[in-house]
Design an enzyme around this catalytic site. Structure first.
Site, PDB file in Angstrom:
ATOM      1  N   HIS A 190     -10.692  -1.557  -6.238  1.00  0.00           N
ATOM      2  CA  HIS A 190     -10.399  -0.334  -5.375  1.00  0.00           C
ATOM      3  C   HIS A 190      -9.211   0.562  -6.012  1.00  0.00           C
ATOM      4  CE1 HIS A 190      -9.170   1.976  -1.942  1.00  0.00           C
ATOM      5  NE2 HIS A 190      -7.974   1.663  -2.008  1.00  0.00           N
ATOM      6  N   ASP A 239       0.891  -1.233   0.015  1.00  0.00           N
ATOM      7  CA  ASP A 239       0.173  -0.017   0.081  1.00  0.00           C
ATOM      8  C   ASP A 239       1.129   1.115  -0.001  1.00  0.00           C
ATOM      9  OD1 ASP A 239      -2.183   1.561  -0.064  1.00  0.00           O
ATOM     10  OD2 ASP A 239      -2.528   1.620   2.227  1.00  0.00           O
TER      11      ASP A 239
END
Ligand SMILES: *[C@@H]1O[C@H](CO)[C@@H](O)[C@H](O)[C@H]1NC(C)=O
Ligand SMILES: *[C@@H]1O[C@H](CO)[C@@H](O)[C@H](O)[C@H]1NC(C)=O
Length: 508
Positions: free
Chosen positions: A364, A224
């Site tokens: 996402h 991330d």
């Protein structure tokens, strides 16, 4: 020889009362960096590179607070949300002791100039009001506060919010980052003592990167923080990295179209949110809804569903380039892992608007950065993600029960912070117009972002999200997310001023 000369000079200055305590602590420098660079993360520039790159642009990164620019490359962090209880005293300290401790975007880049603990400060609208600053920063979301936006961003009723964020007394946020919590605690003690009782801690959130080979991965195990924009004039981009005008992140710079008070130039709005992740439930969901693509093993079909939800594999390799299997080498390579746009003009007959063979529209990564779904891709909706994770690794009990513990000490998730010059264009657009909007990006009903989207419009509680396009064998099939796997625990908006404003407008 050299050292003792410095000590001597210091002793001399001290005896003359020229050097104060804070300056001495400022002299304690590091030998190893306080920033991390996990596998796959981009290399940060050196201060010299940023100075060369920004020369002649009018950008002053010495005046920009550090964490606006460095993204998620921190190992330990504490956010302290505070109330200003003695504005007069606080203001007197702000321009001196606090000003001198704030780490700039230049200082953070080289080990030699990094402090032991880097410190940034930001204020809510209530905080500015408390300081008697009436200048209008001209951002209506900031002015109203995040609590007022709760319905708008999909948190009606704020039933899951941390109490502090539904109250009236979060005036500001200190960000402290280092490589150990001991150093952070030392710095915090020193700040508290410098402020002499003029603030009160309202809430704090302790952040930690994950251990071992999960360094740089969030709690669902995906890398991330590798798809960040780069400000033009800061450093050269990697292939596929979005180059934004400086005013997309920094108030008052080119690209920020709203008039702002001059002292605010170089500042940035921070949207903080505490996002709780239900980790065992996520893994259970993948196992229960595993795909059945021929030629893939059971585990590969589980992993493929996860990747189609996220838009990237756990390594960070984008689905758009590797639609069936992870490619850790690609994930680890910042020169290649952003080099895709979801479109494939090289394939004749490929139609971006109705082809989810490579990547679902609801993934996402599409919802949070749509790339070619905007043609041409504009820079206005880009945000700098500067959060960190919070909470421990899963316990054995949670693994075996496949259920997140209700013990608040075991709560885990993302201490999310985004920086942008304009909350409507940045955080609100990504959350409301993209993630929570079932029609985005194609105009057809594909559902909300399965991870961070919300279908809640009221009454409070989980509204099920129905997402299409996740199963490559049946793109019309809907997969229902009855419970949210990422739950907002609330947050606040802050303005992170340029460092100079701490000495000038904000302490006057
Ligand atoms: C806020 O923006 C409006 C136009 O968008 C402008 O007229 C006004 O002067 C701005 N206020 C400040 C304090 O800059
Ligand atoms: C999507 O594109 C791929 C690759 O060009 C192609 O094989 C597939 O048939 C396309 N799917 C649709 C629905 O057009």
């Amino acid at each position: 020889m050299k050292l003792s000369a410095i000590t001597l000079t210091l002793a001399l200055l001290l005896s003359q009362g020229i050097v104060e305590g804070s300056t001495i602590s400022g002299l304690q420098r590091r030998t190893t960096s306080l920033l991390m660079r996990p596998v796959g993360f981009p290399e940060l520039p050196t201060a010299r590179e940023v100075r060369a790159s920004s020369a002649g642009t009018g950008l002053d990164f010495d005046n920009v607070q550090a964490f606006i620019m460095v993204g998620m490359q921190k190992t330990r962090e504490v956010l302290v949300f505070f109330e200003i209880t003695d504005p007069k005293k606080f203001k007197a300290k702000l321009g001196t002791d606090i000003h001198d401790r704030i780490t700039s975007a230049i200082e953070i880049l080289d080990v030699e100039t990094q402090p032991l603990t880097a410190v940034n400060i930001a204020f809510s609208q209530r905080g500015l009001n408390t300081l008697g600053i009436e200048d209008d920063l001209n951002d209506s979301h900031f002015r109203g506060g995040q609590n007022q936006d709760a319905v708008l961003i999909g948190d009606p009723g704020t039933i899951n919010w941390v109490k502090a964020f539904t109250g009236q007394n979060v005036h500001g946020m200190f960000t402290l980052a280092s490589d150990s919590h001991d150093k952070i605690n030392d710095e915090w003690k020193s700040i508290i003592s410098a402020l002499g009782g003029s603030i009160q801690e309202v809430y704090r959130l302790k952040g930690d990167a994950r251990p071992g080979n999960m360094l740089g991965h969030e709690h669902f195990d995906y890398v991330d923080g590798i798809a960040q924009p780069v400000v033009r004039g800061y450093k050269p981009p990697y292939a596929g990295q979005m180059v934004v005008r400086p005013g997309i992140l920094l108030v008052g710079e080119e690209g920020d179209s709203v008039p702002r008070p001059s002292w605010a130039k170089g500042g940035s709005f921070a949207a903080f949110r505490q996002l709780k992740q239900y980790v065992p439930e996520y893994h259970k969901f993948l196992a229960e809804n595993a795909l059945s693509v021929p030629g893939l093993s059971k585990q590969e079909n589980i992993d493929l569903l996860g990747a189609r939800i996220v838009g990237r594999w756990k390594s960070g390799a984008p689905l758009d380039l590797r639609p069936l299997r992870d490619d850790p080498k690609l994930g680890a390579d910042p020169t290649r892992h952003n080099n895709f746009i979801y479109d494939h003009p090289e394939l004749s007959g490929f139609n971006l608007k109705n082809n989810q063979t490579f990547c679902p529209f609801a993934a996402h990564t599409v919802k949070s950065r749509p790339r070619a779904h905007f043609d041409p891709e504009e820079d206005v909706n880009h945000i700098m993600r500067a959060g960190i994770l919070y909470g421990p690794e899963l316990t054995e009990q949670e693994k075996s029960s496949q259920t997140t513990s209700e013990d608040v000490a075991l709560e885990r998730g993302i201490s999310f912070v985004s920086y942008q010059s304009n909350l409507q264009n940045g955080f609100i657009s990504v959350q409301k117009e993209f993630s929570n909007n079932p029609l985005f990006p194609t105009g057809t009903n594909i559902g909300e972002d399965p991870l961070t989207g919300s279908a809640n419009t009221g009454p409070p509680g989980d509204a099920p999200r129905t997402v299409r396009g996740l199963d490559p064998l049946d793109l019309e099939k809907t997969i229902v997310f009855k419970k949210e796997l990422v739950v907002s625990r609330g947050g606040e908006y802050f303005f992170t001023p340029p460092i100079s404003a701490l000495k000038t407008r904000l302490s006057q």
